[in-house]
Design an enzyme around this catalytic site. Structure first.
Site, short mmCIF file in Angstrom:
data_model
loop_
_atom_site.label_atom_id
_atom_site.label_comp_id
_atom_site.label_asym_id
_atom_site.label_seq_id
_atom_site.Cartn_x
_atom_site.Cartn_y
_atom_site.Cartn_z
N LYS A 111 -10.05 7.32 2.12
CA LYS A 111 -10.42 5.93 1.86
C LYS A 111 -11.87 5.66 2.26
O LYS A 111 -12.47 4.69 1.80
CB LYS A 111 -9.51 4.97 2.60
CG LYS A 111 -8.09 4.85 2.04
CD LYS A 111 -7.29 3.80 2.79
CE LYS A 111 -5.89 3.65 2.24
NZ LYS A 111 -5.01 4.79 2.58
N CYS B 170 0.81 -1.22 0.00
CA CYS B 170 0.00 0.00 0.00
C CYS B 170 0.84 1.27 0.00
O CYS B 170 0.31 2.37 -0.19
CB CYS B 170 -0.93 0.00 1.20
SG CYS B 170 -1.87 -1.54 1.33
N HIS C 274 -9.86 1.37 -0.48
CA HIS C 274 -8.40 1.28 -0.41
C HIS C 274 -7.86 0.84 -1.77
O HIS C 274 -8.07 -0.29 -2.19
CB HIS C 274 -8.00 0.28 0.68
CG HIS C 274 -6.55 0.31 1.04
ND1 HIS C 274 -5.61 0.98 0.30
CD2 HIS C 274 -5.88 -0.27 2.07
CE1 HIS C 274 -4.42 0.82 0.85
NE2 HIS C 274 -4.57 0.07 1.93
N PHE D 237 1.64 -3.61 3.98
CA PHE D 237 2.02 -4.94 4.45
C PHE D 237 3.52 -5.12 4.25
O PHE D 237 4.07 -4.75 3.21
CB PHE D 237 1.28 -6.02 3.65
CG PHE D 237 -0.14 -6.28 4.08
CD1 PHE D 237 -0.76 -5.52 5.06
CD2 PHE D 237 -0.87 -7.30 3.49
CE1 PHE D 237 -2.06 -5.78 5.46
CE2 PHE D 237 -2.18 -7.56 3.87
CZ PHE D 237 -2.78 -6.80 4.86
N HIS E 82 -3.45 7.41 6.49
CA HIS E 82 -3.56 6.11 5.81
C HIS E 82 -4.96 5.58 6.08
O HIS E 82 -5.61 5.07 5.16
CB HIS E 82 -2.49 5.16 6.33
CG HIS E 82 -2.41 3.88 5.58
ND1 HIS E 82 -2.32 3.82 4.20
CD2 HIS E 82 -2.42 2.59 6.00
CE1 HIS E 82 -2.28 2.56 3.81
NE2 HIS E 82 -2.34 1.79 4.90
N GLU F 172 -1.90 4.38 13.88
CA GLU F 172 -1.62 5.66 13.23
C GLU F 172 -1.97 6.82 14.16
O GLU F 172 -1.25 7.82 14.24
CB GLU F 172 -2.40 5.79 11.91
CG GLU F 172 -2.02 7.03 11.12
CD GLU F 172 -2.62 7.06 9.73
OE1 GLU F 172 -2.19 7.91 8.92
OE2 GLU F 172 -3.53 6.25 9.42
#
Length: 414
Positions: free
Chosen positions: A336, A164, A341, A400, A304, A315
């Site tokens: 998002k 991502c 996403h 990830f 994010h 976060e």
């Protein structure tokens, strides 16, 4: 070493809430929701039956029919938004030194649609049924190659792949190339086309995506206590980065300036973020340090904000740990909540949202935020757009594998 100044002079977007930058921005400001039931394949046996698909996109508007069949959809999207961005930049390719105009373009997953269809062809008919274009359609660097070929761009040319964080890494690398003088202009961004049976099924098995089939319009809800996973999106975002004097010389429109980047690794877990958002904390801290900016100067963070429990909490902790009391004065939002996403394209479309927030003094909302998680107690701009002047803004993307990336944008002053 003298660092050259880098500005953004062109943008292109293809998103679930708008097929160009103008429509995308208007969708963000209106709180438009991109979620719908999946139309690309039969979801009867799938736990999740919805996603944020593109709507009304026709690759023939950008690519020759014959060539369309030799490209994966993720490459269609990248070419479309790169054409938009180059046109938006108003650069004359015939009078520009193309040896100093490069491409860094990524995809987190690459040609998943191609891989699935060619695997099925092999299983049904053996190796002779595999297309000769299978490999160049599938590999995740081919979008960068195709953009370079299409526009004759001969500067630095490669792909980034960091889940991502992919598109943000592409933008960061492009920024560094211009800063250090190896290029004057760069096309950069990311593309993803992973609303496919294997991708949806795989994320379901990992329990990463939402399963609210009866409430899919409410499913992407970053920082809300009832969130239960992210919503898959698809699309592409492209930026044109340019050295400042080069842009001024050709009288280019300048959207904003990039003044810092932060790139870190969690070194912790394949999918889970480091405890207390330690890697995200360092990513944001490094972006501020790189730009020579104090935490108190930041006005907005495009988070994010995936709508997953671990990401949202960590976060938030990272922001609190870095900004202290100023964290409660910041305005934060997760776009998002509207686009879903976009995986490897997320950093690019969210950078565009951040840039336009600066340019228009408007902060897009986090829709669907009904009741914040008690551990997520900052100002996430719930539901409605906020008018606010923004001089400095951060855009965060974390992937990830523990890949963290942050870009620091500044309102351009001549």
């Amino acid at each position: 070493m003298h660092k050259r100044r880098v500005v953004v002079t062109g943008m292109g977007a293809l998103t679930p809430i708008g097929n160009n930058v103008k429509d995308y921005w208007e969708g963000l400001i209106a709180g438009k929701n991109g979620a719908n039931l999946i139309t690309k394949f039969d979801t009867t046996d799938f736990t999740t039956k919805f996603a944020c698909e593109l709507k009304g996109f026709n690759p023939e508007d950008f690519i020759d029919k014959k060539e369309i069949k030799r490209m994966d959809p993720y490459t269609w999207y990248s070419i479309a938004t790169s054409q938009m961005a180059i046109e938006d930049s108003n650069v004359d390719l015939n009078s520009t030194d193309l040896d100093r105009f490069g491409v860094i373009y990524g995809s987190g997953i690459g040609g998943m649609d191609t891989f699935e269809k060619q695997t099925l062809a092999y299983l049904q008919g053996g190796p002779r049924k595999i297309s000769p274009f299978f490999v160049p359609m599938m590999i995740s660097d081919i979008a960068a190659g195709q953009i370079s070929i299409r526009f004759r761009l001969k500067g630095p040319n490669y792909a980034t792949t960091s889940a991502c964080a992919t598109a943000t890494h592409a933008i960061a690398d492009a920024f560094v190339h211009i800063q250090r003088g190896t290029a004057d202009m760069m096309v950069c961004g990311g593309s993803e086309a992973a609303i496919t049976p294997m991708a949806i099924g795989g994320f379901n098995s990992a329990r990463a995506i939402s399963t609210w089939n009866d409430r899919y319009l409410e499913a992407s809800r970053p920082f809300d206590k009832d969130r239960n996973g992210f919503v898959m999106g698809e699309g592409s975002g492209t930026l044109i980065l340019e050295e400042l004097s080069h842009a001024v010389k050709r009288n280019a429109k300048i959207y904003c300036e990039i003044v810092g980047i932060g790139l870190t690794g969690d070194a912790f877990h394949v999918t889970a973020p480091a405890p207390d958002g330690e890697g995200a904390f360092r990513s944001m801290r490094e972006a501020l340090r790189d730009g020579g900016i104090a935490p108190e100067q930041i006005d907005y963070i495009n988070a994010h904000g995936t709508s997953t429990e671990l990401n949202d909490k960590n976060e938030t902790k990272a922001i609190k740990n870095l900004f202290g009391e100023h964290a409660y004065k910041l305005v934060i939002s997760s776009t998002k909540s509207m686009t879903g996403h976009l995986l490897g394209a997320a950093g690019a479309v969210e950078s565009i949202a951040t840039i336009l927030a600066i340019r228009n003094s408007k902060i897009p909302p986090t829709i669907n935020l009904e009741e914040p998680d008690p551990e997520c107690d900052l100002n996430y701009t719930p539901k409605v757009t906020v008018q606010r002047e923004i001089n400095y803004a951060l855009s965060n993307t974390f992937g990830f594998g523990g890949h963290n990336s942050t870009i620091l944008f500044k309102k351009f002053e001549g």
